[in-house]
Design an enzyme around this catalytic site. Structure first.
Site, PDB file in Angstrom:
ATOM      1  N   GLU A 158       9.091  16.560  15.246  1.00  0.00           N
ATOM      2  CA  GLU A 158       9.627  16.380  13.895  1.00  0.00           C
ATOM      3  C   GLU A 158       8.976  17.424  12.984  1.00  0.00           C
ATOM      4  O   GLU A 158       7.756  17.430  12.827  1.00  0.00           O
ATOM      5  CB  GLU A 158       9.283  14.969  13.416  1.00  0.00           C
ATOM      6  N   GLU A 182       8.814   1.648  11.225  1.00  0.00           N
ATOM      7  CA  GLU A 182       9.924   2.603  11.051  1.00  0.00           C
ATOM      8  C   GLU A 182       9.305   3.985  11.067  1.00  0.00           C
ATOM      9  O   GLU A 182       8.621   4.373  10.116  1.00  0.00           O
ATOM     10  CB  GLU A 182      10.625   2.358   9.700  1.00  0.00           C
ATOM     11  N   GLY A 241      -4.082   3.504  -2.272  1.00  0.00           N
ATOM     12  CA  GLY A 241      -5.365   3.995  -1.766  1.00  0.00           C
ATOM     13  C   GLY A 241      -5.114   4.777  -0.495  1.00  0.00           C
ATOM     14  O   GLY A 241      -3.960   4.947  -0.071  1.00  0.00           O
ATOM     15  N   VAL A 298      -7.548   1.604   2.526  1.00  0.00           N
ATOM     16  CA  VAL A 298      -6.806   0.415   2.081  1.00  0.00           C
ATOM     17  C   VAL A 298      -5.780  -0.017   3.140  1.00  0.00           C
ATOM     18  O   VAL A 298      -5.656  -1.204   3.458  1.00  0.00           O
ATOM     19  CB  VAL A 298      -6.123   0.686   0.718  1.00  0.00           C
ATOM     20  N   GLY A 299      -5.078   0.974   3.706  1.00  0.00           N
ATOM     21  CA  GLY A 299      -4.080   0.652   4.729  1.00  0.00           C
ATOM     22  C   GLY A 299      -4.738  -0.063   5.904  1.00  0.00           C
ATOM     23  O   GLY A 299      -4.254  -1.084   6.407  1.00  0.00           O
ATOM     24  N   LYS A 326       0.886  -1.170   0.000  1.00  0.00           N
ATOM     25  CA  LYS A 326       0.000   0.000   0.000  1.00  0.00           C
ATOM     26  C   LYS A 326       0.921   1.217   0.000  1.00  0.00           C
ATOM     27  O   LYS A 326       1.359   1.687   1.048  1.00  0.00           O
ATOM     28  CB  LYS A 326      -0.872  -0.027   1.261  1.00  0.00           C
ATOM     29  N   CYS A 337      13.375  11.001   7.652  1.00  0.00           N
ATOM     30  CA  CYS A 337      13.196  10.535   9.028  1.00  0.00           C
ATOM     31  C   CYS A 337      14.506  10.623   9.802  1.00  0.00           C
ATOM     32  O   CYS A 337      14.503  10.826  11.006  1.00  0.00           O
ATOM     33  CB  CYS A 337      12.681   9.105   9.027  1.00  0.00           C
ATOM     34  N   GLY A 383      -4.802   5.687   3.406  1.00  0.00           N
ATOM     35  CA  GLY A 383      -4.328   4.916   4.548  1.00  0.00           C
ATOM     36  C   GLY A 383      -5.467   4.392   5.396  1.00  0.00           C
ATOM     37  O   GLY A 383      -5.473   3.231   5.820  1.00  0.00           O
TER      38      GLY A 383
END
Ligand code: NAD
Length: 475
Positions: free
Chosen positions: A383, A249, A205, A210-211, A174, A283, A207
Site C-alpha cells: 500500500e 479495518e 494521544g 493512549v491507544g 482515541k 484504504c 497510539g
C-alpha cells in the site's frame, strides 16, 4: 505563536462530558501540508487521561446500555443535526490539516450521513430473536475503544460512535494524533448534542501510549480500529490478554478490473477516480488497474488524456482533485515507491518522482501512472497511500481473477464492464469484502476486509452486530 491554532485551541480532551486540560504534557507539531510550515501544536493525552476516560465510560454504561431503541435514535438525531451544523468548520479543518481538496466535500457529507445511516439501521433492527425454544438477546458488549486514522478521522469517529451508541455501548475514542483539528471541531459538535455525561469520551494521544492503554485495559470490552495493517496486528496481540472483541479495518491494494467489453472512456475515468480518491490516501483506493492485454495501448492513450481531469493543486482551489500528502514522511514514502517502480522495470506513463513544477514546496507529489507492471513488483504488492497507480495486463478472465486475488490484502475491488451479469460473476470470485461494479455504492452494506485487510465488518446491521453479544435464554 500566531497561527491557525488560535481558532483551534487543541489543548483539551473530552472526559465525562467536560472539556479538560490533559494530564499529559507532550506537545505534537502540526504542519500545513501545502507549504510544510508549522501551524500549531496539540497537547497530547497520556495513560492517566486514558484511565479517566475509561472510568467515565464505565460509570455511564449501566444507564446507557439500558436505554430503549427510541432513546438511542433520538440521541443519534441530535448528533446528526449538531454535526451537520459544523460542516463548514469541518471542511476547513480537513483542508488545513491534511490538504483534503475542498472539491471532495464527501469527506464531510459522509460524517453527517454516518448518523442517518445508523438511524435507518436501528429502526429496522431486532435486538431479540427466536431460535427454536431459545430467546436470543443481543446485548451491548460494554465499553468500546474506538481508534481512528488521520485520513478521515472525523468520519470514522462519527461512524464508529453512531454504531456503538446504537448498540448501547459507551465509548472512549482515541483519534489520530495528526487529526487534532478535525477532532476538535467534531468534539465540539458532539458535545452540543448533549449526550449523558460519560457516554462519550475523546482522548487524543499517541497510539503507543493512549491507544495501547485502551487496547490493554480490562474495563474495555471491544476495540474498533481503522488504520494500517501493521498497527492492526499490534492491537490484535495487545487485546488478546483480556479477550476483547476486535474489529479491524486495515489497508488495501484494491484491483480495478476493466473487462474487455468495457466502455474504455468510462472505465478509465472510473478507475482513475477510484485510484485518486482522497489524493490516493484511501484504504479503498483502486491502485492496481487490470487491463486486457489486447486493449492496453488504447487504455493508456485514454487514461493519459483523462489524467488531466485530476489536477494536483492547492486544496482550496475548487478545480483541485489531488492535494498534497499529509506529511513529509508520507511524501518521502511515495517518492521511495516511485523510484522503486522504475528500478523494478515499470514504465512511467504520466508523472514521476519529485514535486510538480508549479508546487515546489509542501508535500505535493506528481500523480503517477505506471505501465509494464507485474503483480510481483513491490509497487503492486504494498500500500503506497499516494496517487501512484499501476497498470497490469491480463490474458483472460481467469487470469484477471488470479492477479486480483494474488494479494495479502482483500478490502475492495472495482469491476468495469458493459455486461453487469458477467461483472457480477467475476465479483463473486474475488477475495475481497466489497466489489463495486461500474461505480455502484451502497452505504448500508457491510464494509471490511478479507485476509490482512481486517477482521469483522462495519456499517449497517453487520456493523451493529459487531458491538453486540448474543445471549441465548432457553425455557
Ligand atoms: P496508523 O495505523 O498509523 O494509525 C491509526 C491509529 O492507530 C492512530 O490513531 C494511531 O495513533 C493508532 N495507533 C498507532 N499505534 C498504536 C498502538 N500500538 N496501539 C493502539 N493504537 C495505535 O494508520 P494511519 O497512518 O493513521 O492511517 C492510514 C492507514 O489506515 C492506511 O494503512 C489505510 O489503508 C488505513 N485505513 C483503513 C481503512 C479501512 O476502513 N479499512 C480506512 C482508512 C484508513
Amino acid at each position: 505563536m500566531k497561527t491557525v491554532m488560535q481558532s483551534y485551541p487543541v489543548n483539551q480532551v473530552y472526559i465525562g462530558g467536560n472539556f479538560v486540560t490533559p494530564h499529559g504534557s507532550e506537545l505534537f507539531d502540526l504542519f500545513n501540508p501545502v507549504n510544510g510550515k508549522l501551524i500549531g501544536q496539540v497537547q497530547l493525552a497520556d495513560e492517566v487521561d486514558a484511565e479517566m476516560a475509561i472510568a467515565a465510560a464505565k460509570s455511564a454504561l449501566p444507564r446507557w446500555s439500558a436505554t430503549s431503541k427510541e432513546v438511542r435514535i433520538e440521541a443519534l438525531r441530535r448528533l446528526q443535526v449538531s454535526v451537520a451544523a459544523s460542516k463548514v468548520d469541518l471542511l476547513e479543518a480537513v483542508t488545513t490539516e491534511y490538504g483534503a481538496p475542498q472539491r471532495n466535500s464527501y469527506m464531510v457529507d459522509s460524517t453527517v450521513t454516518a448518523f442517518s445511516n445508523m438511524i435507518k439501521t436501528l429502526e429496522e433492527f431486532d435486538f431479540t430473536r427466536k431460535i427454536g425454544r431459545a430467546r436470543v438477546e443481543l446485548a451491548p458488549v460494554g465499553v468500546a475503544g474506538l481508534i481512528t486514522p488521520w485520513n478521515s478521522d472525523a468520519f470514522f469517529i462519527a461512524d464508529k460512535l453512531a454504531t456503538a451508541l446504537a448498540a448501547g455501548c459507551t465509548v472512549v475514542i482515541k483519534p489520530s494524533e495528526m487529526s487534532a483539528m478535525q477532532t476538535h471541531v467534531i468534539t465540539k459538535a458532539l458535545h452540543e448534542a448533549g449526550l449523558p455525561k460519560g457516554v462519550l469520551n475523546i482522548v487524543t494521544g499517541r497510539g503507543d501510549v493512549v491507544g495501547s492503554a485502551i487496547t490493554r485495559h480490562p474495563d474495555v470490552s471491544k476495540i474498533s480500529f481503522t488504520g494500517s495493517t501493521e498497527t492492526g496486528k499490534i492491537i490484535l496481540s495487545q487485546a488478546v490478554e483480556t479477550m476483547k472483541r476486535v474489529t479491524l479495518e486495515l489497508g488495501g491494494k484494491s484491483p480495478s478490473i476493466i473487462l474487455d467489453d468495457a466502455d474504455l472512456e468510462e472505465a478509465a475515468s472510473g478507475a482513475l477516480m477510484a485510484g485518486f480518491a482522497n489524493s490516493g490516501q484511501a484504504c479503498v483506493a483502486g491502485t492496481r488497474i487490470l487491463v486486457p492485454e489486447k486493449r492496453l495501448a488504447e487504455f493508456l492513450a485514454i487514461a493519459t488524456e483523462k489524467m488531466a481531469d485530476f489536477p494536483v493543486g492547492d486544496p482550496r482551489d475548487p478545480a483541485t482533485a489531488i492535494g498534497p500528502m499529509v506529511s513529509e514522511r508520507q511524501w518521502n514514502r511515495v517518492q521511495r515507491y516511485i523510484h522503486r517502480g522504475v528500478a523494478d522495470g515499470a514504465r512511467i506513463v504520466v508523472g514521476g518522482p519529485g514535486r510538480p513544477t508549479e508546487f515546489p514546496e509542501g508535500y505535493f507529489v506528481r500523480p503517477t501512472l505506471f505501465a509494464d507492471v507485474t503483480n510481483d513488483m513491490l509497487i503492486a504488492r504494498e500500500e503506497i497511500f499516494g496517487p501512484v497507480l499501476s497498470v497490469i495486463t491480463y490474458r483472460d478472465e481467469n487470469h484477471a481473477v488470479e492477479i486480483a486475488n494474488d494479494s495479502t490484502y482483500g478490502l475492495h475491488a472495482y469491476v468495469f464492464s458493459s455486461d453487469s451479469e458477467r461483472a457480477g460473476r467475476i465479483a463473486s470470485r474475488l477475495e475481497v469484502g466489497r466489489v463495486s461494479i461500474n461505480g455502484a455504492y451502497e452505504p448500508l452494506s457491510p464494509f471490511g476486509g478479507f485476509k490482512q485487510s481486517g477482521i469483522g465488518r462495519e456499517y449497517g446491521a453487520f456493523g451493529l452486530e459487531g458491538f453486540l453479544e448474543p445471549r441465548s435464554i432457553m425455557a
